[in-house]
Design an enzyme around this catalytic site. Structure first.
Site, mmCIF file in Angstrom:
data_model
loop_
_atom_site.group_PDB
_atom_site.id
_atom_site.type_symbol
_atom_site.label_atom_id
_atom_site.label_comp_id
_atom_site.label_asym_id
_atom_site.label_seq_id
_atom_site.Cartn_x
_atom_site.Cartn_y
_atom_site.Cartn_z
ATOM 1 N N CYS A 49 4.243 19.233 -25.685
ATOM 2 C CA CYS A 49 3.769 18.460 -26.837
ATOM 3 C C CYS A 49 4.694 17.268 -27.103
ATOM 4 O O CYS A 49 5.695 17.073 -26.434
ATOM 5 C CB CYS A 49 3.696 19.358 -28.072
ATOM 6 S SG CYS A 49 5.315 19.961 -28.613
ATOM 7 N N ALA A 52 8.172 18.182 -27.812
ATOM 8 C CA ALA A 52 8.880 18.562 -26.589
ATOM 9 C C ALA A 52 9.469 17.320 -25.915
ATOM 10 O O ALA A 52 10.586 17.354 -25.390
ATOM 11 C CB ALA A 52 7.947 19.289 -25.627
ATOM 12 N N ARG A 83 15.564 24.135 -20.333
ATOM 13 C CA ARG A 83 15.393 23.003 -19.409
ATOM 14 C C ARG A 83 16.607 22.812 -18.507
ATOM 15 O O ARG A 83 16.561 22.092 -17.538
ATOM 16 C CB ARG A 83 15.093 21.745 -20.217
ATOM 17 C CG ARG A 83 14.897 20.464 -19.409
ATOM 18 C CD ARG A 83 14.261 19.444 -20.309
ATOM 19 N NE ARG A 83 14.205 18.114 -19.797
ATOM 20 C CZ ARG A 83 15.016 17.120 -20.180
ATOM 21 N NH1 ARG A 83 16.002 17.345 -21.033
ATOM 22 N NH2 ARG A 83 14.850 15.898 -19.723
ATOM 23 N N HIS A 181 8.707 10.758 -25.885
ATOM 24 C CA HIS A 181 9.706 9.883 -25.244
ATOM 25 C C HIS A 181 9.799 8.567 -26.011
ATOM 26 O O HIS A 181 10.885 8.037 -26.236
ATOM 27 C CB HIS A 181 9.296 9.508 -23.812
ATOM 28 C CG HIS A 181 9.138 10.655 -22.878
ATOM 29 N ND1 HIS A 181 8.254 10.621 -21.831
ATOM 30 C CD2 HIS A 181 9.753 11.857 -22.808
ATOM 31 C CE1 HIS A 181 8.334 11.747 -21.158
ATOM 32 N NE2 HIS A 181 9.233 12.517 -21.729
HETATM 33 FE FE1 CFM Z 1 11.156 12.158 -16.707
HETATM 34 FE FE2 CFM Z 1 9.980 13.940 -15.541
HETATM 35 FE FE3 CFM Z 1 10.117 13.850 -18.199
HETATM 36 FE FE4 CFM Z 1 12.319 14.363 -16.732
HETATM 37 FE FE5 CFM Z 1 12.040 17.032 -16.898
HETATM 38 FE FE6 CFM Z 1 9.643 16.565 -15.704
HETATM 39 FE FE7 CFM Z 1 9.808 16.510 -18.327
HETATM 40 MO MO1 CFM Z 1 10.109 18.782 -17.043
HETATM 41 S S1 CFM Z 1 11.896 13.295 -14.986
HETATM 42 S S2 CFM Z 1 12.029 13.142 -18.450
HETATM 43 S S3 CFM Z 1 13.875 15.873 -16.711
HETATM 44 S S4 CFM Z 1 9.033 12.633 -16.862
HETATM 45 S S5 CFM Z 1 11.196 17.934 -15.196
HETATM 46 S S6 CFM Z 1 8.885 15.134 -14.138
HETATM 47 S S7 CFM Z 1 8.295 17.356 -17.152
HETATM 48 S S8 CFM Z 1 11.395 17.885 -18.725
HETATM 49 S S9 CFM Z 1 9.262 15.044 -19.828
#
Ligand code: CFM
Length: 529
Positions: A49, A52, A83, A181
């Site tokens: 989500c 997250a 994580r 993000h």
């Molecule tokens: Fe970038 Fe990712 Fe992500 Fe990531 Fe991760 Fe991921 Fe993620 Mo899991 S590199 S930051 S450190 S988009 S592995 S492929 S899904 S936490 S939001």
């Protein structure tokens, strides 16, 4: 019928139309995919989500920040430790990563409001832990009842004299993690980056953006960069600290590892401070070598270039025998790979190093530019959803802005390296590879049955379904209990772990329960459904 058509063919016409736009088979043509759209309610998605993405992904690795989750305890527990973004504290920098701070909202707080509880939580965290900064992240119920976390943060900041930041990152807001993000990136730009004045950069000063130190990846990358002679100002955010990030504006180059999560910060820092950014990839031996050479090209210094080549030669010599050995075990093995928004691309280089073949690749919440390259950004139509995420506009910060490259040099570099460009996943996979956006559980099972990959690289939500069906699965979010997988030494760890998995006969012996037991409809389910 191709495997893609076979899977789509099982859908009703309405679902078929929806999902067809998210799935393609790579051809020689220029291809377009639909991505970054809201999950269909009721579907078994693998996405996380918005909370997250904000708290769990971008903010969580900041070690000296006490991050209070304002919401029910489950949301906080969910982002606690799983994580595997690692951090080390020292005598100057506290490390709160082992802790889980939450207001633990109960029903009464939902009815009468939770601000009082939040004030109390901030008071306790400041008194007990004396953190460098406090961050507040809200979860779904907080947005629904309307607690004003920003007002509480401002009040606490005045009261305790430390920076207190609030992030309205309720889970339902925006597309999965990627909305989070963006919210976190905005907060770092508004309140953290550029607020420090304690760091004098040395030669070759860089920041590393979008590297999260999962399983120690960042430590391996830093080890190599330091050997070459880079001055690492800060990592945003893996094993990073609030205090270091405040000085990030003094670096001369931003390296961007994960484009999806942090391109916002890179672009805004370019506008505010004039720091160019470079898309890098420290996954895979050849990926790392290419990246190190690109960084050296940017700085254009003879000594640095020579040192880069020396370190590359030395690092490769240390791993070449192991990599050659594992290649004999892995050559020709096939892989399906489905991850968040960047790793499905990054790991292509490592799979190629080992001569493994990708049969399916996809992102949970990547945007079209993560698939097709930044050239499509002007053509991306955002659905209503993305509009619920604040998009901030920044401008040049006159006393901190510095021109790093002449126009001429900038133009030349643009031709030579990935300066301020990202090409996306599709260009780097072979013809015939299936690309799936937001792969759901139904499609996962169907594609695994049809494509029969030797390994499925995925996460905790998909791993056990695959393994109970007899397909080896390795987690590339958390690396299970292993890592680092980045850089030179990491490539060997990855090759060893995959070899161990593939050489384990267990997966051929597994008989999935649904292959023998009747389903609710009375049919015996199986590969033929
Ligand atoms: Fe970038 Fe990712 Fe992500 Fe990531 Fe991760 Fe991921 Fe993620 Mo899991 S590199 S930051 S450190 S988009 S592995 S492929 S899904 S936490 S939001």
């Amino acid at each position: 019928m191709s495997s893609m058509e076979k899977v789509l063919d099982k859908y009703s016409s309405k679902v078929y139309k929806n999902r067809k736009a998210h799935i393609l088979e790579k051809t020689d043509e220029l291809q377009s995919i639909t991505a970054d759209v809201r999950t269909v309610p009721g579907i078994m998605t693998n996405r996380g989500c918005c909370y997250a993405g904000c708290k769990g992904v971008v903010l969580a690795p900041i070690k000296d920040a006490a991050i209070i989750v304002h919401g029910p305890i489950g949301c906080s527990f969910y982002t606690w430790g799983t994580r595997r973004h690692k951090a080390k504290g020292d005598e100057n920098t506290k490390n709160f990563l082992e802790y889980c701070f939450s207001t633990d909202m109960q029903e009464a707080d939902i009815v009468f409001g939770g601000e009082k509880k939040l004030r109390q939580a901030i008071k306790e965290v400041v008194e007990i832990f004396n953190p460098a900064t406090v961050m507040i992240c809200s979860t779904c119920p907080v947005g629904l009842i309307g607690d004003d976390i920003h007002a509480v943060a401002a009040e606490a900041e005045a009261l305790y004299g430390i920076k207190v930041m609030a992030f309205s990152c309720e889970g339902y807001k925006g597309v999965s993690q990627s909305g989070g993000h963006h919210i976190a990136s905005n907060g770092l730009i508004k309140h953290v980056i550029g607020t420090g004045d304690t760091r004098v950069p040395k030669q070759f000063a860089i920041n590393i953006l979008g590297e999260y130190n999962i399983g120690g990846d960042g430590w391996e990358i830093n080890r190599v960069l330091k050997r070459i002679g880079y001055d690492i100002i800060c990592s945003i955010p893996g094993d990073g600290s609030y205090e270091e990030m405040r000085n990030a504006h003094v670096a001369d180059l931003n390296l961007v590892q994960c484009h999806r999560s942090i391109n916002y910060v890179a672009e805004m820092m370019q506008v505010q401070y004039g720091i160019p950014w470079l898309k890098v990839n420290f996954i895979g031996v050849n990926g790392t070598i290419e990246t190190l050479r690109s960084i050296a090209k940017y700085f254009d210094d003879e000594g640095l270039t020579a040192k880069t080549e020396e370190v590359i030669a030395d690092e490769v010599a240390m791993i070449i025998d192991d990599m050659e050995y594992y290649k004999t075990k892995l050559k020709g093995k096939t892989a399906a790979i489905f991850l968040g928004g960047s790793r499905s691309h990054h790991y292509q280089t490592l799979l190629k190093d080992l001569e493994m073949e990708t049969v399916l690749a996809g992102y949970e919440f990547g945007h079209r530019d993560d698939y097709e390259g930044r050239e499509v950004i002007p053509n991306i139509k955002h659905d209503g959803d993305s509009k619920s995420i604040e998009s901030i506009t920044v401008s040049k910060v006159p006393d901190k802005y510095k021109v790093r490259l002449s126009e001429e040099r900038y133009a030349k570099l643009k031709e030579e390296i990935n300066l301020e460009y990202y090409g996306g996943l599709i260009k780097d996979v072979e013809k015939g590879v299936i690309i799936v956006d937001d792969l759901n559980h139904f499609e996962t099972e169907e594609f695994l049955k049809l494509l029969k990959p030797d390994v499925f690289f995925a996460g905790i939500k998909d791993k056990y379904v695959a393994q109970k069906g007899g397909t080896l699965s390795r987690q590339l979010h958390s690396y299970d209990y292993s890592g680092p997988y980045a850089g030179f030494a990491g490539a060997v760890n990855f090759a060893r772990d995959v070899t161990m998995g593939i050489s384990t006969p267990a997966w051929g012996l597994v008989k999935a329960p649904w292959k023998t037991e009747p389903t609710l409809t009375g049919q015996v389910a199986g590969g033929e459904v």
